[in-house]
Design an enzyme around this catalytic site. Sequence first.
Site, PDB file in Angstrom:
ATOM      1  N   ARG A 127       0.810  -1.235   0.000  1.00 31.93           N
ATOM      2  CA  ARG A 127       0.000   0.000   0.000  1.00 31.93           C
ATOM      3  C   ARG A 127       0.839   1.279   0.000  1.00 31.93           C
ATOM      4  NH1 ARG A 127      -3.215  -2.774   3.957  1.00 31.93           N
ATOM      5  NH2 ARG A 127      -4.969  -3.810   2.955  1.00 31.93           N
ATOM      6  N   GLU A 191       9.627  18.893 -24.914  1.00 26.56           N
ATOM      7  CA  GLU A 191       8.857  19.220 -23.702  1.00 26.56           C
ATOM      8  C   GLU A 191       9.390  20.493 -23.038  1.00 26.56           C
ATOM      9  OE1 GLU A 191       6.081  17.621 -22.702  1.00 26.56           O
ATOM     10  OE2 GLU A 191       6.184  15.799 -23.908  1.00 26.56           O
ATOM     11  N   LYS A 233       6.441  23.015 -14.540  1.00 32.19           N
ATOM     12  CA  LYS A 233       5.525  21.896 -14.366  1.00 32.19           C
ATOM     13  C   LYS A 233       5.054  21.792 -12.916  1.00 32.19           C
ATOM     14  CE  LYS A 233       4.369  17.170 -15.245  1.00 32.19           C
ATOM     15  NZ  LYS A 233       4.661  15.887 -15.866  1.00 32.19           N
ATOM     16  N   GLU A 243      -5.268  16.402 -12.058  1.00 28.54           N
ATOM     17  CA  GLU A 243      -5.663  16.666 -13.433  1.00 28.54           C
ATOM     18  C   GLU A 243      -7.145  16.970 -13.589  1.00 28.54           C
ATOM     19  OE1 GLU A 243      -4.132  13.757 -16.144  1.00 28.54           O
ATOM     20  OE2 GLU A 243      -3.977  15.231 -17.741  1.00 28.54           O
ATOM     21  N   ASN A 251      -0.718  19.315 -21.921  1.00 30.42           N
ATOM     22  CA  ASN A 251      -0.887  18.495 -23.118  1.00 30.42           C
ATOM     23  C   ASN A 251      -0.803  19.302 -24.403  1.00 30.42           C
ATOM     24  OD1 ASN A 251      -1.304  15.805 -22.083  1.00 30.42           O
ATOM     25  ND2 ASN A 251      -3.121  16.655 -21.109  1.00 30.42           N
ATOM     26  N   HIS A 258      -0.128  12.594 -30.211  1.00 32.97           N
ATOM     27  CA  HIS A 258      -0.581  11.223 -29.974  1.00 32.97           C
ATOM     28  C   HIS A 258      -1.135  10.604 -31.251  1.00 32.97           C
ATOM     29  CE1 HIS A 258      -1.113  12.028 -25.392  1.00 32.97           C
ATOM     30  NE2 HIS A 258       0.085  11.567 -25.674  1.00 32.97           N
ATOM     31  N   HIS A 271       8.156  10.077 -28.811  1.00 34.03           N
ATOM     32  CA  HIS A 271       7.097  10.921 -28.250  1.00 34.03           C
ATOM     33  C   HIS A 271       7.413  12.412 -28.435  1.00 34.03           C
ATOM     34  CE1 HIS A 271       3.968  12.324 -25.519  1.00 34.03           C
ATOM     35  NE2 HIS A 271       4.879  12.964 -24.806  1.00 34.03           N
TER      36      HIS A 271
END
Lengths: 368, 368
Positions: A127, A191, A233, A243, A251, A258, A271
């Site tokens: 956990r 990015e 970020k 989000e 995005n 994508h 990517h």
Amino acid sequence: MTVLMHTLHVELEDRSYPIYIGRSLLADPGLLGRHVSGRQVAIISNETVAPLYVDRVRAALGGVEPAIEKISEIVLPDGEQHKTLDTLGHIYDRLLAEGHNRSTTIVAVGGGVVGDVAGFAAATYQRGVNFIQVPTTLLSQVDSSVGGKTAVNHSLGKNMIGAFYQPGAVLIDIDTLHSLPPRELSAGLAEVIKYGLIGDEPFYRWLHDHISQLRALEEGPLAEAIERSCSNKARVVAEDEREAGLRALLNFGHTFGHAIETAQGYGEWLHGEAVGAGMAMATRLSVEHCGLPEDEIALLLELLAAAGLPTAGPADMGADRYLELMQRDKKVIDGRLRLILLDRIGAARVVDDVPGDTLRRLLEVAPV
Amino acid sequence: MTVLMHTLHVELEDRSYPIYIGRSLLADPGLLGRHVSGRQVAIISNETVAPLYVDRVRAALGGVEPAIEKISEIVLPDGEQHKTLDTLGHIYDRLLAEGHNRSTTIVAVGGGVVGDVAGFAAATYQRGVNFIQVPTTLLSQVDSSVGGKTAVNHSLGKNMIGAFYQPGAVLIDIDTLHSLPPRELSAGLAEVIKYGLIGDEPFYRWLHDHISQLRALEEGPLAEAIERSCSNKARVVAEDEREAGLRALLNFGHTFGHAIETAQGYGEWLHGEAVGAGMAMATRLSVEHCGLPEDEIALLLELLAAAGLPTAGPADMGADRYLELMQRDKKVIDGRLRLILLDRIGAARVVDDVPGDTLRRLLEVAPV
């Protein structure tokens, strides 16, 4: 040896954590020691990265006080195709067989795939156990190491199984970028450029002046660019950890990107390359739909080219294919396509009212 | 039909949620509707419980406005042996194949196993979706429905893979207890008694006066006992969500109980039965080590017997076997056994200084 280090704090209440950015951080027992809470460590890496860096991490752990009693090394096969539940099961098997308890620390050494899988393992082993990220690619340093997204893929979709789970610390050792293939460095720069475009105009202009130094891995500008990216970020994530809204701005360029990745098959285009082309498309659309000054298009294309990135999507991909793939995007709500566009450089927003023919026209002319 | 309903709030900041306790709650579209956030629902149940209650949940969902567009029904095989990663994989497969997106709601209808697996699926499907618990056994109503522990087992240990993930709501429909085998009702009562022992003396004394009504499923006392149990657990969880300290008190009787379960093979003794015997042992030790008045032993044994629970461990299990198994407990830190003991009824604490020979003597005389 010059030790250059920036420290950045991601503010998420009781889940806050520091990001250290600098040279030779892996060799510093003090840094690791500060964040290893128990006496057990499991290093998770992949077969490409492990031979390069795991010994350094082991050596640093050897200097930690009180002494670490158990270090396990779990080396995954390299590649996105191994970001699966099966790989996760293998990690659980090893952790349990080797007696790791709730006080163990998982240290992820590698790129985004290693970080995502190891992070999800840390989120779910007993956990949740302590987790340290050591991202070794530019992309993972500026993207996945901030924000706590962890996941594995499913045959029916990428990142479909995962958790939000924040690390205890992130160590970004820029020395590791020297082993990164130049094409992957460029993909990471996509990015970096994105952060400027969506929320930090001064940084974006700075990037135009420093892009060749970044590609040459000059350490001062590199540490600066990574820190500015992470801090951009981190600011977004701090406001929207799960989000619900703002985080969607990250995005920018990705809905187009994508579609390109899916159409070409993952791995053909990296990517970051697809995101580079996607940002060019989103910027053109921003000029048309949001009144972004037209000369920003040429400036961005110049920067993308200087970063070693494509400035347009694949030549053979028509508007129909884009539209079909974009409709499958996770951000489509009730059939409405939501795109991230720019009102000006540094000011992005979610737009869901782009007329269909505007979008189609853009997609038809895109690969020029 | 009398509708009797208590509402209890588990206070965990932005993860707070209500627990509704009453009759015929499953038939109420308003209650479910208030907590289904999107237009998709996946009901997860097992082959024993599904035929009894899933139609009621479906019918209630049929009355929800705006209309639910998709209801999937995922029926798992019954039993702890299916609380595995494989079962979880099957749930992900179904959710993805049937097009569930991030706005779906998972509704768990069943006992602890269903709740644990469905809860972990909810915690990890697309990094977390809305989750409603409908526990149908007394044990799951008073225990696993409060606190957000979700997990699956691994061949090397129980609950080794999981997450803390709070539901959006818990619906405890006490009508469902009419289909529960009496032995399982008794097992659930063990945890009810535990809440009195560790933190609520008035409730504990009340239980002595009402135990036969509870076994006869008299709805007033039953709803009262469930509410008091949940509110006791909720108070502890609110103070220690991730089990850093206080939450350990909930393990009263469990270290002995786990040893019994492991020695006998899971399933031979129900969890609640082993905990019942374990609480008797922990209470004896509390008299010896913490000065708990000696007459509390007889009072507890009387209550356990009236609840249909064992008052001692298996006759053939010697002290050596207990000690060996107890050393493997998750709560052992650096080889030191930590036990939960009572200073008085309603006041438990963690004790790690019980002399080895005191413990051994207790274990040798336990099965009288």
